[in-house]
Design a protein around this motif. Sequence first.
Motif, PDB file in Angstrom:
ATOM      1  N   ASP A 126      41.958  33.807  38.278  1.00 41.75           N
ATOM      2  CA  ASP A 126      40.731  33.742  39.354  1.00 41.75           C
ATOM      3  C   ASP A 126      40.822  32.744  40.206  1.00 41.75           C
ATOM      4  O   ASP A 126      39.550  33.125  40.579  1.00 41.75           O
ATOM      5  N   PRO A 131      34.726  36.381  42.283  1.00 34.24           N
ATOM      6  CA  PRO A 131      33.239  37.142  42.715  1.00 34.24           C
ATOM      7  C   PRO A 131      33.271  36.488  43.897  1.00 34.24           C
ATOM      8  O   PRO A 131      33.091  37.580  44.949  1.00 34.24           O
ATOM      9  N   ASP A 367      26.517  39.531  39.269  1.00 30.13           N
ATOM     10  CA  ASP A 367      26.383  39.201  38.055  1.00 30.13           C
ATOM     11  C   ASP A 367      27.191  37.764  37.582  1.00 30.13           C
ATOM     12  O   ASP A 367      26.931  37.041  36.440  1.00 30.13           O
ATOM     13  N   HIS A 368      27.645  37.260  38.705  1.00 30.40           N
ATOM     14  CA  HIS A 368      28.262  35.394  38.863  1.00 30.40           C
ATOM     15  C   HIS A 368      28.068  34.382  39.552  1.00 30.40           C
ATOM     16  O   HIS A 368      28.446  33.468  40.063  1.00 30.40           O
TER      17      HIS A 368
END
Length: 426
Positions: A126, A131, A367-368
């Motif tokens: 991550d 993103p 979305d993020h």
Amino acid sequence: MAQNSDFHDDSALLDIHDKPSPLAWAGLSLQHMFSMFGSTVIVPLLVGLSPSIALFSSGIGTLLHIMITQRKIPAYMGSSFAFITPMMALMKTTGYPGIAQGVIGVGLVYLLVAGIIWAVGADWVDKLLPPIVVGPIVMVIGLSLAGSAATDAMMKNNHYDLTYFLIALATLGLAIFFNMAFKGLIGLIPILLGIVGGYLISIACGIVDLHAIAVAPWFKLPPFEVPGLSYPFKIDWGAIITITPIAFVTMTEHMGHIMVLDELTHRNFFKDPGLNRTLAGDGVASLVAGLIGGPAVTSYGENIGVMAITKVHSVYVLMGAAVFAMLFAFVNKLNVLIMQMPLPVIGGISFLLFGTIATSGIQVMIDHHVDLGKKRNLMIASTTLVIGVGNAYLQLGSFQFTGLALATIIAIILNLIMPQEAASEK
């Protein structure tokens, strides 16, 4: 969310380890095969590879993925669009041997990351691929192919052709119509139906060589490309570096699909069988594809959509689809039919496909809740987009980092080294 391997989802018509009756099994498996068919064969068509090998690769890759994930994940592996740009570039310079090494490299990168995750966990993924890195790169994948789509749609022998462009627009219109106006099976295969419709229009316009299709034998061994047998094996680091960095982008797509499957099946596949196994399954699938002449493969959202609508999550249905794909690979007349597909049909459907890829990158950032008002995010996204879409490349001797690979590497580096806030924002 259930994590026990003995859990049974009673809300599904067929859960992961349920077997359908033979007749239903065949029908459900064929539905999955046709759902992935259009996207899986369009990739080799755009690159110049064999559609029959792509079908075989998708089938054997799916079976390997299911085996490596201990028959716990209902996922189908099809040709990946993410690698089209570098594969097209390499086809013009090195031919398939260069592409093969890149695809094999992708598989090895997946296996390496799977090994690291097995040893130290997945938290670092991550941090490496947030993103703000993934979104712009996915946008680049789609936008960098826009010129190729327009050329296929408009140009005949390097000259503008109105008939070509009208066929392309008709193909696009049909794909949009089938996508918007129908549900059920027809609504699941709009790309395939758009291609079929455009193909029939092309036949009516006289731009398809029907004789080549008529004289082709029905069955034939796919033209497998095996290193050391079909061509001399010689390591090409330039080709490997051109393709392999994009594996880090498709890994995030893979993890997104796993998240959706978690919700769909009420399980936690990140824990059982584990992200290391799911990535290893993807890696082995691409590794085998590179060894037999196919493009890199990835898990397919189209088939997840089929499962969501039908509530049939059985791995046996996916295994059946894989077997059908491998059998279809030996139907030579089908392969020739696909290879005769007119360029305007490819161009027209590519308008939709490549645009969808680009907009999915935007969706990742939405979305993020990525804030492009922050200078850090703006710098990363802006730099990545222009380097990638503009195909700026870095030449180091015989090694060349093409636009997409270079954009991916620069996006990752910028994300790692830039502070969270600019001095003016503090």
